[in-house]
Design a protein around this motif. Structure first.
Motif, PDB file in Angstrom:
ATOM      1  N   VAL A 184       1.658  26.574  -4.964  1.00 10.13           N
ATOM      2  CA  VAL A 184       2.315  27.724  -5.596  1.00 10.13           C
ATOM      3  C   VAL A 184       1.494  28.196  -6.781  1.00 10.13           C
ATOM      4  O   VAL A 184       1.096  27.406  -7.639  1.00 10.13           O
ATOM      5  CB  VAL A 184       3.741  27.354  -6.051  1.00 10.13           C
ATOM      6  N   GLU A 185       1.227  29.477  -6.825  1.00  9.69           N
ATOM      7  CA  GLU A 185       0.565  30.096  -7.961  1.00  9.69           C
ATOM      8  C   GLU A 185       1.300  31.391  -8.305  1.00  9.69           C
ATOM      9  O   GLU A 185       2.058  31.916  -7.499  1.00  9.69           O
ATOM     10  CB  GLU A 185      -0.908  30.399  -7.648  1.00  9.69           C
ATOM     11  N   TYR A 186       1.064  31.883  -9.504  1.00 11.79           N
ATOM     12  CA  TYR A 186       1.631  33.165  -9.911  1.00 11.79           C
ATOM     13  C   TYR A 186       0.473  34.135 -10.134  1.00 11.79           C
ATOM     14  O   TYR A 186      -0.320  33.974 -11.049  1.00 11.79           O
ATOM     15  CB  TYR A 186       2.498  33.018 -11.158  1.00 11.79           C
ATOM     16  N   ILE A 187       0.389  35.113  -9.250  1.00 13.62           N
ATOM     17  CA  ILE A 187      -0.681  36.105  -9.291  1.00 13.62           C
ATOM     18  C   ILE A 187      -0.044  37.454  -9.547  1.00 13.62           C
ATOM     19  O   ILE A 187       0.879  37.860  -8.831  1.00 13.62           O
ATOM     20  CB  ILE A 187      -1.470  36.113  -7.968  1.00 13.62           C
ATOM     21  N   ASP A 188      -0.509  38.155 -10.576  1.00 16.13           N
ATOM     22  CA  ASP A 188       0.101  39.432 -10.978  1.00 16.13           C
ATOM     23  C   ASP A 188       1.595  39.269 -11.213  1.00 16.13           C
ATOM     24  O   ASP A 188       2.400  40.131 -10.849  1.00 16.13           O
ATOM     25  CB  ASP A 188      -0.145  40.510  -9.915  1.00 16.13           C
ATOM     26  N   ASP A 189       1.976  38.130 -11.802  1.00 15.56           N
ATOM     27  CA  ASP A 189       3.373  37.824 -12.105  1.00 15.56           C
ATOM     28  C   ASP A 189       4.239  37.656 -10.855  1.00 15.56           C
ATOM     29  O   ASP A 189       5.462  37.669 -10.940  1.00 15.56           O
ATOM     30  CB  ASP A 189       4.011  38.891 -13.010  1.00 15.56           C
ATOM     31  N   ALA A 190       3.623  37.517  -9.681  1.00 17.10           N
ATOM     32  CA  ALA A 190       4.384  37.367  -8.442  1.00 17.10           C
ATOM     33  C   ALA A 190       4.294  35.929  -7.948  1.00 17.10           C
ATOM     34  O   ALA A 190       3.256  35.276  -8.059  1.00 17.10           O
ATOM     35  CB  ALA A 190       3.848  38.306  -7.365  1.00 17.10           C
ATOM     36  N   PHE A 191       5.409  35.450  -7.400  1.00 13.72           N
ATOM     37  CA  PHE A 191       5.472  34.138  -6.777  1.00 13.72           C
ATOM     38  C   PHE A 191       4.566  34.162  -5.546  1.00 13.72           C
ATOM     39  O   PHE A 191       4.763  34.959  -4.638  1.00 13.72           O
ATOM     40  CB  PHE A 191       6.912  33.845  -6.369  1.00 13.72           C
ATOM     41  N   THR A 192       3.551  33.320  -5.533  1.00  9.32           N
ATOM     42  CA  THR A 192       2.552  33.358  -4.469  1.00  9.32           C
ATOM     43  C   THR A 192       2.301  31.964  -3.934  1.00  9.32           C
ATOM     44  O   THR A 192       2.034  31.039  -4.694  1.00  9.32           O
ATOM     45  CB  THR A 192       1.224  33.948  -4.987  1.00  9.32           C
ATOM     46  N   GLU A 193       2.425  31.815  -2.611  1.00  6.76           N
ATOM     47  CA  GLU A 193       2.100  30.565  -1.954  1.00  6.76           C
ATOM     48  C   GLU A 193       0.807  30.737  -1.178  1.00  6.76           C
ATOM     49  O   GLU A 193       0.669  31.661  -0.374  1.00  6.76           O
ATOM     50  CB  GLU A 193       3.227  30.132  -1.011  1.00  6.76           C
ATOM     51  N   LEU A 194      -0.142  29.853  -1.441  1.00 13.49           N
ATOM     52  CA  LEU A 194      -1.425  29.870  -0.765  1.00 13.49           C
ATOM     53  C   LEU A 194      -1.660  28.525  -0.098  1.00 13.49           C
ATOM     54  O   LEU A 194      -1.224  27.494  -0.615  1.00 13.49           O
ATOM     55  CB  LEU A 194      -2.557  30.145  -1.761  1.00 13.49           C
ATOM     56  N   PRO A 195      -2.356  28.493   1.026  1.00  9.90           N
ATOM     57  CA  PRO A 195      -2.687  27.195   1.611  1.00  9.90           C
ATOM     58  C   PRO A 195      -3.401  26.315   0.597  1.00  9.90           C
ATOM     59  O   PRO A 195      -4.176  26.793  -0.232  1.00  9.90           O
ATOM     60  CB  PRO A 195      -3.607  27.571   2.774  1.00  9.90           C
ATOM     61  N   THR A 196      -3.113  25.024   0.647  1.00 11.34           N
ATOM     62  CA  THR A 196      -3.708  24.090  -0.286  1.00 11.34           C
ATOM     63  C   THR A 196      -5.227  24.230  -0.301  1.00 11.34           C
ATOM     64  O   THR A 196      -5.829  24.637   0.692  1.00 11.34           O
ATOM     65  CB  THR A 196      -3.284  22.649   0.071  1.00 11.34           C
ATOM     66  N   GLY A 197      -5.849  23.883  -1.416  1.00  8.78           N
ATOM     67  CA  GLY A 197      -7.249  24.158  -1.671  1.00  8.78           C
ATOM     68  C   GLY A 197      -8.194  23.903  -0.516  1.00  8.78           C
ATOM     69  O   GLY A 197      -9.051  24.737  -0.202  1.00  8.78           O
ATOM     70  N   GLU A 198      -8.044  22.763   0.151  1.00  5.94           N
ATOM     71  CA  GLU A 198      -8.971  22.413   1.224  1.00  5.94           C
ATOM     72  C   GLU A 198      -8.814  23.298   2.466  1.00  5.94           C
ATOM     73  O   GLU A 198      -9.669  23.287   3.350  1.00  5.94           O
ATOM     74  CB  GLU A 198      -8.790  20.943   1.616  1.00  5.94           C
ATOM     75  N   LEU A 199      -7.713  24.063   2.534  1.00  6.83           N
ATOM     76  CA  LEU A 199      -7.495  24.952   3.677  1.00  6.83           C
ATOM     77  C   LEU A 199      -7.853  26.405   3.379  1.00  6.83           C
ATOM     78  O   LEU A 199      -7.929  27.211   4.293  1.00  6.83           O
ATOM     79  CB  LEU A 199      -6.026  24.894   4.109  1.00  6.83           C
ATOM     80  N   ARG A 200      -8.095  26.736   2.122  1.00  3.55           N
ATOM     81  CA  ARG A 200      -8.226  28.151   1.762  1.00  3.55           C
ATOM     82  C   ARG A 200      -9.447  28.822   2.345  1.00  3.55           C
ATOM     83  O   ARG A 200      -9.440  30.020   2.602  1.00  3.55           O
ATOM     84  CB  ARG A 200      -8.206  28.306   0.242  1.00  3.55           C
ATOM     85  N   GLY A 201     -10.501  28.067   2.564  1.00  2.00           N
ATOM     86  CA  GLY A 201     -11.682  28.668   3.166  1.00  2.00           C
ATOM     87  C   GLY A 201     -11.641  28.647   4.672  1.00  2.00           C
ATOM     88  O   GLY A 201     -12.538  29.174   5.336  1.00  2.00           O
ATOM     89  N   VAL A 202     -10.580  28.054   5.226  1.00  5.11           N
ATOM     90  CA  VAL A 202     -10.475  27.876   6.678  1.00  5.11           C
ATOM     91  C   VAL A 202      -9.380  28.766   7.261  1.00  5.11           C
ATOM     92  O   VAL A 202      -9.585  29.444   8.262  1.00  5.11           O
ATOM     93  CB  VAL A 202     -10.190  26.396   7.020  1.00  5.11           C
TER      94      VAL A 202
END
Length: 364
Positions: A134-152
């Motif tokens: 979970v991260e907050y990007i532009d003040d929005a609740f944002t879920e991104l794949p965990t670090g090791e999956l982000r480039g995949v």
């Protein structure tokens, strides 16, 4: 703090209006709660299928003057999970699977397949690792794949490619804890449940839900994120910031649905009428499987199968980008509550507080 003050003031105004209004005090209560907040979204309260009060405010997007109505569609985030649970329970009613089936039956090469069951996925007691950060990007609740999956896992892949990558990754991860020893909310459980629906039914997950849930209930305004252009979908409220979440394929079963107030009301009512799920299935779905030995036994951590038991009612919230949704149903009394915003960055609005204030204030 701004939210809390705004809601307290709204509640005080609502109580005053409630005392003075004899014709439609419930509507006055809701109107007063939202007054001056800049609310963008929909609130609908029904009892046994009849509207008790409703509000629809804001415009569908910042480039249009088209007003949001009770028919406007929104991403509903994790409210989608109860539909994955229902799909599993429908297959159980068909005699095609059991909640106690071992995962090895569906994922033969999974090293924990003989230790884990479908039930462990449904009640979030599997120990399977969460694949979202979970991260907050532009003040929005944002879920991104965990670090090791982000480039995949990327939006350059197809839906099928991302799902295959995620499934392979999940089935290679060590468990976070021994199965059934703790509750831990993990989106990964519901992705795997959706895959089991596909394996057992021979249909795509989306098609199964359309055929077995949406069509019988008349949910004609409900679809899936992966099947539409999020910014080109007709009659849909847009997020107030451009979504940063990599969502193609990997929201299946866990946060993949787009719907509206009236469709969700039909679904919640079906839990009482047993139009789809029989009494045994609803009982399984709405039992609290957390216990006092879990790390966090707060009320919000109560969990059934894709829905949270709470006193005499059931609820769940959902996040996606700047969408925030809350649903609540009290099957014994027939009350349903649906509240959603496409603008959770608004500091005056907290959908969960609006929902709970309605439930308390209207004695639902």
């Amino acid at each position: 703090m701004k939210r809390a003050i705004a809601l307290l003031l709204a509640a005080a105004m609502a109580i005053t209006m409630l005392a003075s209004c004899g014709t439609n005090e419930k509507q006055a209560y809701l109107n007063a709660m939202l007054e001056g907040t800049g609310f963008s979204g929909v609130v609908l309260v029904t009892k046994n299928g009849k509207t008790v009060c409703e509000a629809a405010k804001g415009t569908e997007n910042k480039f249009s003057n088209k007003k949001i109505t009770a028919d406007t569609k929104f991403c509903i985030g994790s409210v989608s999970k109860q539909f994955a649970a229902a799909a599993i329970l429908l297959l159980r009613q068909d005699g095609q699977l059991s909640a106690d089936d071992k995962l090895s039956k569906y994922f033969p090469d999974y090293r924990y397949g003989n230790e884990l069951t479908i039930r462990h996925l449904l009640d979030m007691r599997s120990g399977i690792r969460e694949f979202y950060d979970v991260e907050y990007i532009d003040d929005a609740f944002t879920e991104l794949p965990t670090g090791e999956l982000r480039g995949v896992i990327t939006n350059d892949n197809t839906v099928e490619e991302n799902r295959e990558i995620l499934e392979d990754w999940l089935l290679r991860q060590p468990l976070e804890f021994e199965p059934d020893t703790a509750f831990e909310y993990s989106n990964s459980n519901y992705f795997l449940l959706a895959r089991i629906v596909e394996i057992v039914s021979g249909q795509s997950y989306n098609e199964f839900l359309r055929e077995r849930i949406f069509k019988p209930l008349g949910m004609t305004h409900t679809t899936f994120i992966d099947d539409v252009d999020l910014f080109g979908q007709p009659d849909m409220a847009q997020p107030t910031v451009t979504p940063q979440t990599v969502y193609v394929g990997v929201t299946m079963g866990l946060g993949d649905m787009i719907s509206n107030a009236r469709d969700i009301d039909r679904w919640l009512t079906s839990l009482k009428t047993h139009e789809l799920l029989d009494e045994e299935s609803v009982d399984m779905m709405t039992t609290d499987y957390t216990n006092e030995d879990d790390d966090d036994d707060e009320e919000e951590e109560n969990y059934g199968f894709g829905i949270r038991p709470c006193g005499d009612g059931l609820f769940h919230s959902g996040y996606f980008s700047t969408y925030l949704t809350m649903i609540y149903t009290a099957p014994e009394t027939g009350f349903n509550v649906f509240a959603v915003t496409n603008d959770d960055t608004n500091p005056n609005i907290d959908i969960s507080e609006i929902g709970w204030n309605l439930i308390d204030g209207l004695d639902i």
